[in-house]
Structures are given as C-alpha cells and as structure tokens.
Enzyme design. Structure first.
Site, short mmCIF file in Angstrom:
data_model
loop_
_atom_site.label_atom_id
_atom_site.label_comp_id
_atom_site.label_asym_id
_atom_site.label_seq_id
_atom_site.Cartn_x
_atom_site.Cartn_y
_atom_site.Cartn_z
N LYS A 79 58.67 46.25 120.80
CA LYS A 79 59.03 46.34 122.13
C LYS A 79 58.74 45.27 123.19
CE LYS A 79 60.12 49.80 125.72
NZ LYS A 79 60.01 51.34 126.13
N SER A 154 64.00 53.95 127.41
CA SER A 154 63.93 52.45 127.62
C SER A 154 63.81 51.69 126.13
CB SER A 154 62.95 52.02 128.34
OG SER A 154 61.76 52.31 127.98
N SER A 178 61.25 57.64 126.41
CA SER A 178 61.79 56.44 126.07
C SER A 178 61.43 56.17 124.77
CB SER A 178 60.90 55.32 126.84
OG SER A 178 61.58 54.81 128.19
#
Lengths: 480, 478
Positions: A79, A154, A178
């Site tokens: 990420k 997210s 997330s």
C-alpha cells in the site's frame, strides 16, 4: 496448477522446491498486470525494474540456502502509505507527489528479509481517508469482480491487486476497517491484528492510536503466514508490543468444536442489506454445524462507535498531517508571497476535499474550549467500548458479523454523501477502537455477483482463535 | 511617583540537557556538526517516522525535580503542541502539558536582606528543541538546519514569587548550581543551553491582586535579565501612572539598546490544540527508579562549602570559588585526596587555573587536566624536584593538554640541579663575573645578593633551587 492460480504459500513452496523460478513468478504476475491494470488500476507505482533486480537477488539467496521463509520469492504489492526507500510513496496525495523515502517501513523490511519481491505501490484513499479508494489523487481503482463498482477502501488497491491476480498478496493498513472492508468487497482475506502487533514505523500515520498494518491475501493460510512474517516488537515503535505468541500459522486448524461464537443482535438492524444478512447467518449456521457454540447477544454501545472513531481519528490526523507543509519534501505551491501564504496555498492545493474535511473536523475537536466536550469525551467512550468487548469476550471466543452493511457500491455513489460513507464503517471501526484483531473472509455473493464479507473479532492477542475459525469456515465454504 | 510599586516576577527557564543523544531518536546532540548531519527521519519529521523516548532525559528531569523539592509524577504523558513553523519539522512540538514530570517544588534563595526565601516551582516538563533557521541575506531564501531539532529540554516554570532582579538572579544561580552539580546541563546562558523568559507585572504595595503581566524573551546573560527587569518595571509603572493599562504581550528585550519591543499580544495567541501524543506510551515512573535517582544525588554546594571549611580548613573565599563549579570542586577533592595538600591544590586552582581560564576565555567546565596530574605536580614541587617557576611552566603545558608532569619534567630535563658541587661551581663563576655586585654586597648592600641569585639561576637554566643558591652564595661571600 497454473502459476497465477497459486496461493502465496503454494508459490513459495514451488519456488523453494526449485520447480518455479522467482523470475517466472514475476513474469506471470506482470502478465496479469498487463491484462488487468489498465482497467482495474490497482497500482500508483509499478516497479518492474526493481522487481526483476530483487527477484535475481532473492533467487540467488534461495539457491544458496540463505533464505528459508515460506514467502521467499513471492511477489507482493505494498500500500502506498508505507515508506519504501528509493521508491515513490505518495499516500495517494498530490502533496506527496514527488516523495521518495530515505528509509523503509519495518513491516516491509521484514518482508524483504523473508525474500519477498516488491512489485510496486498500490492505490488507496488519500492518506487512507475514505472507504472506496475514490479519494486518491491518482485515479480510482475498480473492483476486479465487477468494474462498475468500487473495491472498497482505503486499501482498495491492495485488495483489487490480490483479487485481480496482479500480485500474490499485499500489505494494507487498517485504521477503521481499511483492510477488512476492501477485502470483503473484493472477495479476498484480510487481517487487522491486535494494535501493537505489527510495527507502525514507516507507515505514514493517519490515526496513530488506531493504525495497524496487515495482510490482504488469497486465503486464510496465506494471511496467517504473512502476518507471522511482519509481526514482532520494534524498538523504533514505542506502541509495539513484545509478544511471544506470533506463530499464527500454528492456528491453521480445521476444528471449531467448542469455540464460542457470539453474534451481536445490534449488527442486524436497520441499514443491513438482506442478502448480506442472509449470507452471514448461513455462515454462522455452518460453523455451528461444525461444532461451534453460536448464539446472539447484545453488544453495548454499537451506535457510539462511529462518532467516537471520527473524533479520535480526525483529531490525530489533523496533527499527523501538519508535517506536509511544502518545506521539507513533497509538493510546494508555485507562487507565494510569504511563509504563511506558502503554507496556505501548498496545503489547499496539495490535499483533496476528504482530507481537508477531516483536518478541519480534527482541528475543531482539539481546539481550546471544545477539547473536553469532544476529544476527551471520545477517549472516554473509547474506553467504554473496550470494556463492552472485554465483557463480551468473557462469554465468547469469537464475535461474528458482517464486514459492511452492503456489498461494494457503484463507482461515484459514495463521495456525494460522506455521512452515508462514514456509516458504512459501523461494523469495522470498533475493532480499532478496542485494539482487537479482526479477520475478513468471503462468505458468498449477492445477486449481482459481488462478494460478501464475514468478519470475525477475537480478544486482544487472540488472533489464533479467529484464524482457526476462519480457516475452518474456509474449508466448509470451499473455493471462492 | 505617587505610589510605591511592587514588582512580581515569575520565570520560565529552558535548560538543554546534557544527554549524548536526542530526546526521541539516536542522533547526536553535539554542537557544531555540518548542517543537517545530526539528523534522521525522526528529527526531520519524515512521514512514517516515530519518536522513542530517551530514558536519560527522564532521569535528568527527575533528578532536577528532586533537587528542587518537587513531587515526581508517577504516571505521566507527552502531549503535542501544534503550531506551524519551519524550524519545527513535524509542525508540532512534543512537550508535556497535562501531566508534567515534576510539580510543586521550591528553591530556597538568600534575599538582599540576608534572609532565606522560598521560590515556588509550579512544574518542570520535558520537551524537544527546534531546529534553526538560517537566513541567506543575499539569496532571499531561508534554510533550515535540524541538528538541534529534538535536543532534549526541560522547562522549569516558577511561581510568581520573586520581587526583584536580585531575587531572580539568586534563583537562577541556585537552579544553575543544582543542574550543573547534577551534570544535567552546563547551563550556559550565552550559548543558549539555559534560557530564561521573564514574566513580570507590577502592583501597588499592599495589593493582593496581580497586575497584567508581560513576558520577556531573548535574555542571554544575567546582566541582560537585570536590565530587562528594571526596564520593564519602569515601563509598566509609567503606563499605569499615566492612567493607561499594561497589555498582556510577549516582548523582546534588546540589551544593546536597553529597551524592549512587543512581539505579539495575547490576542494573537495561538491555539496549540494540545493533546496526548498517541505515538508515545504513558510514562510510568516506579518508586524504585525515583529512589535510585535520589540515592545518586550529589552533595550540593551549601553542604560542600560547610564540609570544606570543616575538613580542609582553606579560606572561605577559596571555598566559594572552588565550589561554584562542580567540575572544579571535583578536581579539588580528588587532587587533595591523592596529595593530601588542600591549600596547595586550592592555590593552583585559585591562581594559575583562574588566570589561564580568563586568558583563554574558558569556563571552569572546560578544565582538561586531571586531578592526578595536578597532585603529581604538587608533589614534584614539594620534593624539590622542580622549583616553582618551572612548575608554572609545566602547569601551563598540563592545562593545555593534560600532559603528565612527571614525564614532561623528565623528557625536557627540567629537574633541579641537586649536585651541590655543580651549583657551587656555577656560583663561583657568577661571583667571578660580577665583581661590582660582590663589592656592593660586601659593602652592606643586602639587595645585591638578589642580582647574584638571579644570575646563578639563569646560568643554571632555572633548574636550581633559589633557596639553596642564596645560601651557597652567602657562604662563599662570607
């Protein structure tokens, strides 16, 4: 078995056995990237050159017997809010459009030491603020299961990359769901461990007291192995915990006999989609049939979780994001008259609307005269929510529920109504407030073919029981 | 002036702690490195970096708190003070607002009238220092050096208990003594390792209400502090006497001009949005830890002075100067322990050491020679291996780089001529060469012998004992 169909552990095993070369695994992954990336857009940065260079080094180390990790040689996506030395790290924000870190996050370093090959950095909501990956400054990611829908957020890029076969596994971060929510939307498995289990050093902070790094993977076994690889005390993170029980793969047992599972009645009220509710109940019944003790109960304070979460997370974020000022790194506005003007323009131009909204909310709840009424009160409620879970875990080993009220919404549906988007976090955020671990595992599909995610909570440091329950369920469920 | 006014003063004193590394990372705190060389992701506010508390900082803060009679906070926290400025890389400073490490202490000072007075300490908290802005006067740019960013500070906040510049200086001297004796800081005002902000208000004598106060910054010497206090007292009284009212504001004192000007008023006060730093865990201080720090507290100056008088019998004046600096007192005690000659050790400190410190513009802190070498030098003189003028020469060398005096004397051949035959021969030669002085002496001019002694010493290259030479010459001339 075709390479791209393999799980991370299967691939790692084949590489260790010499049946597959690391380069071949990379070739397979990049074939999938070439096929899907233009449509799905899982990545912000793809580092082909770096990946092949690292593949060569890892292959040599494996050949010499220097690395024996089950994940050695397996390609991974990170990420874009975890620092990677020499590799652009943007947090999906314009304000970090040119930021190349001088150091690597501890969790990523641990993977590298285990022989992981980094493919690139995945798309996300800007600074992890959002539930759809639509707040990214670098374009939206689409749900690989149905590209008219969002992948969740997210960590949407990480979940999508795993689901699309654009990596064998990915790291995500979870402040309010997330990891778990996009895992649920994309039909992959995600774990948010107990707060303090994985070092936050190098993870660009959103809500420091809630943030945890965790895996997004093809199945429960992969997720357990990845979590095992990235966990551990880090002297660079004061909030990391010295745990001895980090052998998560030992919990991969097909057995739930006697496991006490509680289902909060409050989770099945207004707002929960009927298809989601049915899939969760079916999964619970299947676990019961396998020998678990399943019952419904009343979990207190559920409705306070969302306001508490947004107060605390935004307060911390408002302070954490102050360092992005155009002075030291990142974006700086072109034209400015003085220092104050430079700050104002840089931040106005550099941050997107959702980030600005949360900075404003957070600044407000910390401001003099409101601190006690909002921030301090939220901290007290957080402590009460933890107590409610402590009570629940006296009776149950696992708390079972949905990951989200619905399956993945259509692209563009959520941002127009931020309140609705915030309410979608109802089932995931309490795990962050209480610091407890949670796993998200696919348990069915809706009529449109979109995955439905089931979530299992365990008490602090009890990843083993939720991993075991998820693993058993996965065996019952079969291939997803 | 129709009324008499009382000055009310409270101080905020920042002290840079003498830890080797910074408060939240492992970077060096040393002065003078190239810009941005004592830095890392943590002290430059890189995204994703996290602070880890340096325990030595807590230890020093507790030690200062114990010396100043404070309560030690057993369960403490660090808070973020949020404000934007380029020298502050995270745009928040990690400090302590809600649960400072020490509270409710006091320091006893002597007042002008000779009595003792307690100055209350409201709190002592720990925090990080900021970096330094460097303004390029030609290039229209400013640059930041983060070498000082993250250097540990304690801020000692007094109660508004002081009433004059003299009391303020006495308080500061007392604080400085404690902190220096603890080795927690060198407390150099000029270099900024001790900084004092003065909060001052005036009120009519007899009033029990405080007046509106101002805060004065940029005070980097005791003289500047004294001037600023006198100046601000007058300024406030003038305003009140003219029927105006004092504005609560921060003022900057310019010691060259002898006046202060307003920096910012209360209306401009920022909302720092303090909240507990979630990156740091609560600081739990055990009773055992406090007890250990307490047991390691040194003997402070007042006790030391009393003991010196009792134990060494050296003059009070000497005691005052030697104990003014712990390093000097340590040298005194250790050298005396080795050579057993307190008065001689004291003399070397009081005369030659102070002279050289002054000449080289150094602080007692910077004395480099070891007590063992000083003791050895005293021994050399005592045993008449060298005479006192040679000893001074050796001492200067020793002061420079802690040269071993025994080796030095040996290598340079500075030992006194002890062969009386050789000295006698030199004396005879001098007598032969100076008939006029010999005649003068014999005619009763006692002083002439001095000239002859000097000539003999010169001929012996200083390596003779002047007393012996004197006696020998008299004998030869009698």
């Amino acid at each position: 078995m075709e390479l791209s169909q393999m799980s991370a552990l299967q691939l790692g095993k084949s590489i260790a056995a010499g049946e597959v070369k690391v380069k071949e695994a990379l070739d397979a992954v990049f074939t999938a990237v070439d096929a899907r990336e233009a449509e799905v857009h899982s990545y912000i940065t793809i580092d082909r050159e770096g990946a092949y260079a690292s593949a060569e080094r890892v292959q040599q180390a494996i050949d010499k017997g220097e690395i024996s990790s089950p994940l050695a040689g397996v390609p991974v996506a990170i990420k874009d809010n975890m620092c990677t030395e020499g590799l652009l790290t943007t947090c999906a924000s314009k304000i970090l459009c040119n930021f190349v870190p001088t150091y690597t996050a501890t969790a990523v370093e641990k993977l590298q030491a285990a022989g992981a090959v980094i493919l690139g950095k995945t798309n996300m909501d800007e600074f992890a603020m959002g539930s759809t990956t639509e707040t990214s400054a670098y374009g939206v990611t689409k749900n690989p299961r149905n590209t008219a829908h969002v992948p969740g957020g997210s960590s949407g890029g990480s979940a999508a990359a795993v689901a699309a076969g654009e990596c064998f596994y990915a790291l995500g971060s979870d402040t309010g769901g997330s990891i778990r929510q996009p895992a649920g939307y994309c039909g992959v498995t995600g774990i948010k461990p107990t707060y303090g289990t994985v070092s936050r050093y190098g993870l660009v902070a959103y809500g420091s007291s809630l943030d945890q790094i965790g895996p997004l993977a093809k199945d429960v076994s992969d997720a357990a192995a990845i979590l095992e690889a990235i966990s551990g005390y880090d002297e660079k993170d004061s909030t990391s915990i010295a745990r001895k029980d980090l052998n998560f793969t030992a919990a991969l047992k097909d057995d739930v006999k006697g496991v006490r599972i509680g289902i909060p009645r409050d989770y099945f009220g207004e707002g929960l989609d009927a298809e989601v509710a049915a899939a969760i109940k079916k999964a619970a019944d299947e676990l019961k049939a396998a020998g678990a003790v399943v019952e419904e109960f009343d979990l207190a304070l559920v409705k306070y979780a969302i306001p508490t979460y947004y107060t605390i997370a935004d307060a911390e974020a408002s302070s954490n994001l102050e360092r992005f000022d155009g002075i030291k790194y990142g974006y700086r506005t072109e034209d400015y008259s003085d220092l104050h003007d430079m700050y104002k323009k840089t931040r106005s131009e550099g941050f997107g609307p959702e980030v600005k909204r949360r900075i404003m909310l957070g600044s407000f709840v910390l401001s003099s005269g409101y601190y006690d009424a909002y921030y301090l009160k939220a901290l007290k409620v957080k402590a009460l929510i933890k107590q409610a879970f402590d009570e629940a875990f006296k009776k149950y080993d696992v708390i079972l529920g949905p990951v989200a009220p619905t399956t993945a919404p259509k692209l563009g549906e959520s941002l127009s109504d931020p309140m609705k988007m915030y309410l979608g976090d109802i089932y995931t955020i309490s795990a962050n407030l209480a610091g407890i671990p949670g796993v998200s595992i696919p348990c069915g599909k809706d009529a449109a073919g979109l995955p439905i995610g089931m979530q299992l909570f365990g008490d602090c440091f009890k990843e083993d029981v939720i991993i075991r329950t998820a693993y058993t369920y996965e065996k019952i469920r079969g291939e997803f | 002036m129709s009324r008499e006014y009382e000055t009310v003063i409270g101080l905020e004193v920042h002290v840079e702690l003498a830890t080797k590394t910074k408060i939240f990372c492992g970077c060096s705190t040393q002065f003078g490195g190239d810009v941005n060389t004592h830095t890392c992701p943590v002290c430059t506010g890189m995204p994703g970096s996290l602070p880890v508390l340096n325990k030595q900082v807590v230890e020093y803060a507790i030690a200062v708190g114990l010396a100043t009679n404070c309560e030690i906070t057993r369960h403490g926290k660090f808070d973020r003070k949020n404000y934007f400025y380029p020298d502050n890389p995270q745009n928040y400073q990690i400090s302590q607002l809600y649960l400072p490490i020490c509270r409710n202490g006091y320091v006893e000072i002597e007042t002008e009238k000779g009595g003792a007075k307690k100055v209350g300490i409201h709190e002592i908290h720990m925090e990080e220092d900021a970096g330094k802005l460097i303004h390029d006067e030609w290039g229209d740019v400013s640059l930041v050096d983060y070498n000082r960013s993250g250097v540990p500070l304690i801020e000692i906040v007094s109660e508004p208990d002081m009433r004059s510049a003299e009391e303020v200086i006495a308080y500061l001297e007392k604080l400085r003594m404690f902190i220096q004796y603890l080795g927690a800081s060198d407390c150099k005002l000029q270099e900024g390792s001790m900084r004092a902000d003065v909060n001052l208000s005036v009120r009519p004598v007899g009033s029990d209400k405080f007046g509106t106060r101002t805060e004065m910054k940029n005070l980097n010497s005791f003289t500047a502090i004294t001037h600023a206090i006198e100046n601000e007292r007058e300024r406030q009284i003038d305003i009140i006497e003219a029927g105006g009212s004092v504005i609560q504001e921060t003022r900057r004192f310019d010691d060259n001009k002898g006046e202060s000007y307003a920096m910012r008023s209360k209306e401009d006060a920022q909302d720092y949005r303090y909240f507990p730093d979630p990156d740091l865990i609560p600081l739990d201080v055990s009773q055992e830890w406090i007890d250990r720090i307490k047991s390691e507290q040194p003997e402070f100056r007042p006790q030391k002075m009393a003991r010196y008088k009792e134990e060494y019998g050296i003059p009070e004046y000497d005691i005052g100067i030697i104990t003014d600096n712990k390093h000097m007192a340590d040298i005194f005690e250790e050298a005396t322990r080795i050579c057993g000659q307190p008065k001689k050790v004291s003399n070397w400190l009081m005369v030659e050491t102070l002279r050289l410190l002054k000449e080289k513009n150094m602080d007692p802190e910077d004395i480099r020679y070891s007590p063992a070498h000083l003791a050895a030098l005293i021994d050399l003189v005592e045993k008449k291996v060298i005479n006192s003028s040679v000893a001074k020469e050796v001492f200067e060398r020793m002061f420079e780089d802690d040269t071993d005096p025994v080796k030095y004397v040996e290598e340079k051949g500075l030992k006194q001529e002890t062969d009386s035959g050789a000295i006698k021969a030199i004396c005879e030669q001098v007598i032969a060469d100076n008939p006029q002085s010999v005649a003068d002496y014999k005619a009763g001019k006692e002083k002439a012998i001095g000239f002859l002694v000097g000539q003999t010493m010169k001929a012996a290259k200083g390596k003779a004992d002047p007393g012996t030479v004197n006696a020998l010459l008299k004998e030869l001339l009698s």
